[in-house]
Structure formats: structure tokens, C-alpha cells
Design a protein around this motif. Structure first.
Motif, PDB file in Angstrom:
ATOM      1  N   PHE A  15      13.456  -1.456   2.710  1.00  0.00           N
ATOM      2  CA  PHE A  15      13.277  -1.588   4.438  1.00  0.00           C
ATOM      3  C   PHE A  15      13.861  -2.061   4.764  1.00  0.00           C
ATOM      4  CE2 PHE A  15       8.928  -1.934   2.302  1.00  0.00           C
ATOM      5  CZ  PHE A  15       7.806  -0.683   2.995  1.00  0.00           C
ATOM      6  N   GLN A  16      14.438  -2.270   6.023  1.00  0.00           N
ATOM      7  CA  GLN A  16      15.286  -2.218   6.987  1.00  0.00           C
ATOM      8  C   GLN A  16      15.564  -2.583   8.127  1.00  0.00           C
ATOM      9  OE1 GLN A  16      18.946  -0.172   5.193  1.00  0.00           O
ATOM     10  NE2 GLN A  16      20.058   0.271   8.174  1.00  0.00           N
ATOM     11  N   SER A  17      15.633  -3.017   9.291  1.00  0.00           N
ATOM     12  CA  SER A  17      15.944  -3.803  10.592  1.00  0.00           C
ATOM     13  C   SER A  17      17.138  -3.128  11.198  1.00  0.00           C
ATOM     14  CB  SER A  17      15.640  -4.823  11.019  1.00  0.00           C
ATOM     15  OG  SER A  17      17.091  -5.361  11.006  1.00  0.00           O
ATOM     16  N   LYS A  40      11.163  -0.733   8.895  1.00  0.00           N
ATOM     17  CA  LYS A  40      11.202   0.388   8.609  1.00  0.00           C
ATOM     18  C   LYS A  40      12.065   0.753   6.780  1.00  0.00           C
ATOM     19  CE  LYS A  40       9.959   2.114  13.168  1.00  0.00           C
ATOM     20  NZ  LYS A  40       9.018   2.091  13.440  1.00  0.00           N
ATOM     21  N   TRP A  41      10.892   1.807   6.041  1.00  0.00           N
ATOM     22  CA  TRP A  41      11.246   1.950   4.787  1.00  0.00           C
ATOM     23  C   TRP A  41      12.647   2.979   5.106  1.00  0.00           C
ATOM     24  CZ3 TRP A  41      11.062   1.163   0.250  1.00  0.00           C
ATOM     25  CH2 TRP A  41      11.757   2.030  -0.277  1.00  0.00           C
ATOM     26  N   ASN A  42      13.347   2.518   4.361  1.00  0.00           N
ATOM     27  CA  ASN A  42      14.747   3.737   4.119  1.00  0.00           C
ATOM     28  C   ASN A  42      14.830   4.616   2.734  1.00  0.00           C
ATOM     29  OD1 ASN A  42      17.348   4.419   3.757  1.00  0.00           O
ATOM     30  ND2 ASN A  42      18.052   2.846   5.127  1.00  0.00           N
ATOM     31  N   SER A  93       0.834  -0.920  -0.128  1.00  0.00           N
ATOM     32  CA  SER A  93       0.061   0.159  -0.063  1.00  0.00           C
ATOM     33  C   SER A  93       1.056   1.129  -0.158  1.00  0.00           C
ATOM     34  CB  SER A  93      -0.186   0.473   0.919  1.00  0.00           C
ATOM     35  OG  SER A  93      -1.587  -1.063   0.783  1.00  0.00           O
ATOM     36  N   GLU A  94       0.322   2.298  -0.374  1.00  0.00           N
ATOM     37  CA  GLU A  94       1.136   3.888  -0.808  1.00  0.00           C
ATOM     38  C   GLU A  94       1.400   4.006   1.131  1.00  0.00           C
ATOM     39  OE1 GLU A  94       2.590   6.831  -2.832  1.00  0.00           O
ATOM     40  OE2 GLU A  94       1.710   5.170  -4.049  1.00  0.00           O
ATOM     41  N   GLY A  95       2.450   4.534   0.641  1.00  0.00           N
ATOM     42  CA  GLY A  95       2.557   5.031   2.436  1.00  0.00           C
ATOM     43  C   GLY A  95       3.200   4.265   3.390  1.00  0.00           C
ATOM     44  N   THR A  96       2.899   3.126   3.374  1.00  0.00           N
ATOM     45  CA  THR A  96       3.541   1.699   3.992  1.00  0.00           C
ATOM     46  C   THR A  96       4.355   2.174   4.576  1.00  0.00           C
ATOM     47  OG1 THR A  96       2.253   0.535   3.525  1.00  0.00           O
ATOM     48  CG2 THR A  96       3.780  -0.617   4.670  1.00  0.00           C
ATOM     49  N   ASN A  97       4.724   2.857   5.855  1.00  0.00           N
ATOM     50  CA  ASN A  97       6.006   2.498   6.309  1.00  0.00           C
ATOM     51  C   ASN A  97       7.062   1.810   7.525  1.00  0.00           C
ATOM     52  OD1 ASN A  97       6.909   4.990   5.064  1.00  0.00           O
ATOM     53  ND2 ASN A  97       5.432   6.043   6.380  1.00  0.00           N
ATOM     54  N   GLU A  98       6.520   0.197   7.038  1.00  0.00           N
ATOM     55  CA  GLU A  98       6.912  -0.581   8.049  1.00  0.00           C
ATOM     56  C   GLU A  98       6.223  -1.812   7.696  1.00  0.00           C
ATOM     57  OE1 GLU A  98       7.598  -0.006  12.797  1.00  0.00           O
ATOM     58  OE2 GLU A  98       5.293  -1.256  12.740  1.00  0.00           O
ATOM     59  N   VAL A  99       7.088  -2.609   7.256  1.00  0.00           N
ATOM     60  CA  VAL A  99       6.318  -3.826   6.890  1.00  0.00           C
ATOM     61  C   VAL A  99       7.096  -4.968   8.579  1.00  0.00           C
ATOM     62  CG1 VAL A  99       6.247  -3.972   4.825  1.00  0.00           C
ATOM     63  CG2 VAL A  99       8.409  -4.822   6.403  1.00  0.00           C
ATOM     64  N   CYS A 118      12.433 -17.325   7.989  1.00  0.00           N
ATOM     65  CA  CYS A 118      11.536 -16.187   8.131  1.00  0.00           C
ATOM     66  C   CYS A 118       9.999 -15.913   7.414  1.00  0.00           C
ATOM     67  CB  CYS A 118      11.930 -15.042   8.377  1.00  0.00           C
ATOM     68  SG  CYS A 118      13.540 -14.940   9.252  1.00  0.00           S
ATOM     69  N   GLN A 119       8.641 -15.265   7.666  1.00  0.00           N
ATOM     70  CA  GLN A 119       7.730 -14.756   7.197  1.00  0.00           C
ATOM     71  C   GLN A 119       7.756 -13.235   7.013  1.00  0.00           C
ATOM     72  OE1 GLN A 119       5.207 -17.538   9.405  1.00  0.00           O
ATOM     73  NE2 GLN A 119       4.426 -18.527   7.225  1.00  0.00           N
ATOM     74  N   LEU A 120       7.697 -12.487   6.015  1.00  0.00           N
ATOM     75  CA  LEU A 120       7.314 -11.269   5.790  1.00  0.00           C
ATOM     76  C   LEU A 120       5.822 -10.898   6.357  1.00  0.00           C
ATOM     77  CD1 LEU A 120       9.040  -9.076   6.075  1.00  0.00           C
ATOM     78  CD2 LEU A 120       8.374  -8.554   3.499  1.00  0.00           C
ATOM     79  N   VAL A 121       5.042 -10.001   7.274  1.00  0.00           N
ATOM     80  CA  VAL A 121       4.453  -9.724   7.559  1.00  0.00           C
ATOM     81  C   VAL A 121       4.225  -8.767   6.585  1.00  0.00           C
ATOM     82  CG1 VAL A 121       2.192  -8.341   8.953  1.00  0.00           C
ATOM     83  CG2 VAL A 121       3.505 -10.291   9.508  1.00  0.00           C
ATOM     84  N   VAL A 122       3.329  -7.860   5.796  1.00  0.00           N
ATOM     85  CA  VAL A 122       2.705  -6.971   5.115  1.00  0.00           C
ATOM     86  C   VAL A 122       1.341  -6.337   4.215  1.00  0.00           C
ATOM     87  CG1 VAL A 122       3.457  -5.746   2.548  1.00  0.00           C
ATOM     88  CG2 VAL A 122       5.121  -7.227   3.454  1.00  0.00           C
TER      89      VAL A 122
END
Length: 125
Positions: free
Chosen positions: A79-81, A71-73, A50-56, A93-97
Motif C-alpha cells: 500500500f502506498q500514499s 492505495k494498493w499497488n 479482507s480480500e479485495g481491500t484496496n485502501e487503508v 501513527c496508527q493504521l486503520v485496516v
């Protein structure tokens, strides 16, 4: 000439042994070789978000149940931890978006590992 009595008199031998065993330098080197590394995870957008997603969120096989936020860089365009201690070995792992959960390819962490680029299991050939 130094004799065994000289070592006993001065205490040099025991001081030298303590330095390289127990609380000394030798133990520090051993611990560095076997300690879990701090790893930074990054994920490049490989699925629509989604537009504006800053975190997964990253769901891990090594964590204590808490997801790791990425977080979005905008400068690096991924995205980076924050750095996280990760056990040496193989992990999944699994990624939640948003509301979707994506399976990721497994990865191996070695003592020298510092960064992991996450990849969707479907996108790996």
C-alpha cells in the motif's frame, strides 16, 4: 581601480546584496534546508486484511486531522500514499485496516527523507 564611490555610482553593491539576501538566491537555499519534505508512505501487509481491500488509512500525529489514504499497488505489492508534506521530527501513527486500528512504530523525518516504510509496533523486534 574600483573605489567605494564606484559601487555607489553604479548601484552594483546594492544589487549584489539584494541577490544574496531578502528575495534573492541566499534565501532560496535557506528555505530549501528547512522546508518540510514531501514523503511517500508505504505499508507491506503485516496483518490479515479482507480480500479485495484496496485502501487503508493512516492516522498521523502531524496532519490536520484528515487520514492519509494508502492505495494498493499490485506492481510493488504494498500500500502506498501520494507524496505528503511532513514536518521534520519524530512522529507516531496508527493504521486503520477495515474496522481495526493498528499501532505503528514511530519514525523520524529529516529534511532529506523521501519515503517511510511503516511497521506494526508488534512486529518490530
Amino acid at each position: 581601480m574600483i573605489t567605494s564611490e564606484s559601487y555607489e555610482d553604479t548601484g552594483f553593491e546594492s544589487t549584489f546584496q539584494e541577490q544574496y539576501s531578502g528575495d534573492g538566491i541566499g534565501e532560496q537555499f535557506e528555505n530549501n534546508e528547512t522546508s518540510d519534505p514531501e514523503v511517500t508512505f508505504r505499508w507491506y501487509k503485516t496483518v490479515p486484511i479482507s480480500e479485495g481491500t484496496n485502501e487503508v488509512l493512516l492516522l498521523t500525529s502531524f496532519g490536520k486531522g484528515d487520514p492519509i489514504p494508502l492505495k494498493w499497488n499490485p506492481k510493488e505489492v504494498h500500500f502506498q500514499s501520494q507524496p505528503v508534506n511532513v514536518e521534520v521530527g519524530n512522529h507516531q501513527c496508527q493504521l486503520v485496516v477495515g474496522e481495526d486500528v493498528h499501532a505503528l512504530s514511530g519514525f523520524n523525518v529529516k529534511p532529506a527523507t523521501r519515503e517511510i516504510t511503516l511497521a506494526d509496533r508488534k512486529s518490530v523486534v
